[in-house]
Write an enzyme that holds these catalytic residues in place. Structure first.
Site: not given
Length: 378
Positions: A124, A146, A172, A249, A273
């Protein structure tokens, strides 16, 4: 949770033997016994009334498989490819933030376990261990991005991941801001001092909390760091910038999946999510068949995320047309239960269950699983 609490969690976890877990429910119970309540809520909770969180499991449970018989399954194999790379199981560990919350080694232990199991580890943007240390384990690492308020910083993170040896970028797309996660708000959840976002300059500490009222420091921090202006032009800019396979995603609509393929995206992850964003969103398993149908004939793989808890769930996803699945919370449970050994146990259980389900369904390999018929129960 302070550092003393973290040490106590580690000490309690040391008494849990991963080998005794026979299914992921066992692992979840072992993790629940050692984690502080607010960390359990952070991992397990969803947004709003958690209707989508609950619906994800219900949707998978509604899928009934129609097995085939009189087929030679004496040599079943679970091996396949994801994004063109060989894997031992059609699975990747989903990106989950701040894994040092549940174990001192955090993402490092989980990445080593993924490497040993022959499946990708998705790190992440909010990882508590930097990407360079994770790729150094030898695991196949994908970098989850992100989109930040400063697009240049986002592209810099992608370049950093490329330089570190990441094999894919996973953007994402369903978090313009964090959903209202009531458990975290009631707990006024914040990170302890020893856990930070290794790829960002700041992290969601108690300084991000208002002095009065229920608030999640994580939500305040992400609202300040993430951009709500992520659009298809951002995807195009990212596609132009990186040579790595690009995955989106958080796709649920077939129209968005088609647009992604037209933008040169290599794969989409059908995901809500894990029920942590829009409460009331369609369960991922219910959205999957329409996305698969819309992308038929296109060079764009489809993965399923949200609610996978067994090898049978993996087979269900493949029968519905997915190339593979992402698993998030169970990896955290394993990490809490026993560090690297705990995550290895989670992956070993999923491999054993999937191999068992594959053979019992009359499938000698992963490609045969995609030919199974399904019936929706209820």
């Amino acid at each position: 949770m302070d550092s003393t609490s973290a040490e106590a969690t580690t000490a309690r976890a040391a008494h849990a033997d991963p080998a005794h877990a026979l299914c992921l429910a066992d692992v979840e119970r072992a993790a629940a016994a050692v984690l502080p309540a607010e960390v359990r809520d952070f991992i397990s909770g969803g947004s709003g009334a958690e209707t989508t969180l609950d619906a994800n499991r219900a949707a998978l449970d509604r899928v009934r498989l129609v097995p085939r018989v009189l087929r030679d399954v004496s040599r079943c194999t679970t091996r396949t490819t994801l994004l063109g790379h060989p894997v031992r199981l059609p699975l990747a560990i989903a990106p989950v933030a701040y894994q040092r919350l549940v174990h001192p080694e955090g993402e490092l232990a989980a990445a080593r376990a993924a490497g040993a199991a022959g499946v990708p580890f998705i790190v992440s943007t909010l990882s508590s261990v930097p990407v360079e240390r994770l790729t150094a384990t030898g695991a196949a690492v994908w970098f989850q991005l992100y989109w930040l308020r400063e697009p240049g910083r986002s592209l810099d993170l992608v370049a950093r991941a490329e330089d570190a040896g990441a094999q894919a970028v996973v953007l994402t797309v369903d978090v313009p801001w964090m959903g209202r996660r009531l458990r975290d708000m009631h707990n006024r959840f914040a990170l302890p001092d020893h856990v930070r976002a290794a790829h960002l300059a700041t992290g969601p500490t108690r300084a991000h909390q208002a002095p009065d009222g229920a608030v999640s420091a994580l939500a305040v921090h992400t609202d300040a760091a993430f951009s709500s202006a992520l659009t298809w032009s951002s995807v195009a800019a990212l596609r132009e910038r990186t040579r790595l396979p690009l995955v989106l995603k958080g796709v649920l609509a077939a129209e968005d999946a088609v647009r992604a393929a037209e933008c040169g995206v290599d794969a989409v992850v059908v995901s809500n999510h894990g029920g942590r964003q829009l409460d009331g969103a369609v369960p991922s398993a219910d959205a999957l068949p329409e996305v698969v149908s819309a992308l038929a004939g296109r060079r764009c793989e489809v993965l399923l995320d949200s609610g996978v808890r067994s090898g049978t769930d993996i087979l269900r996803a493949l029968a519905l047309g997915a190339r593979g699945v992402l698993v998030g919370r169970p990896a955290l449970w394993g990490l809490a239960m026993g560090g690297e050994a705990g995550v290895r146990r989670v992956l070993a259980l999923l491999a054993e269950e999937f191999g068992d389900a594959l053979g019992l369904a009359g499938c000698a390999d992963v490609s045969a699983a995609g030919e199974l018929r399904t019936v929706r129960h209820g």
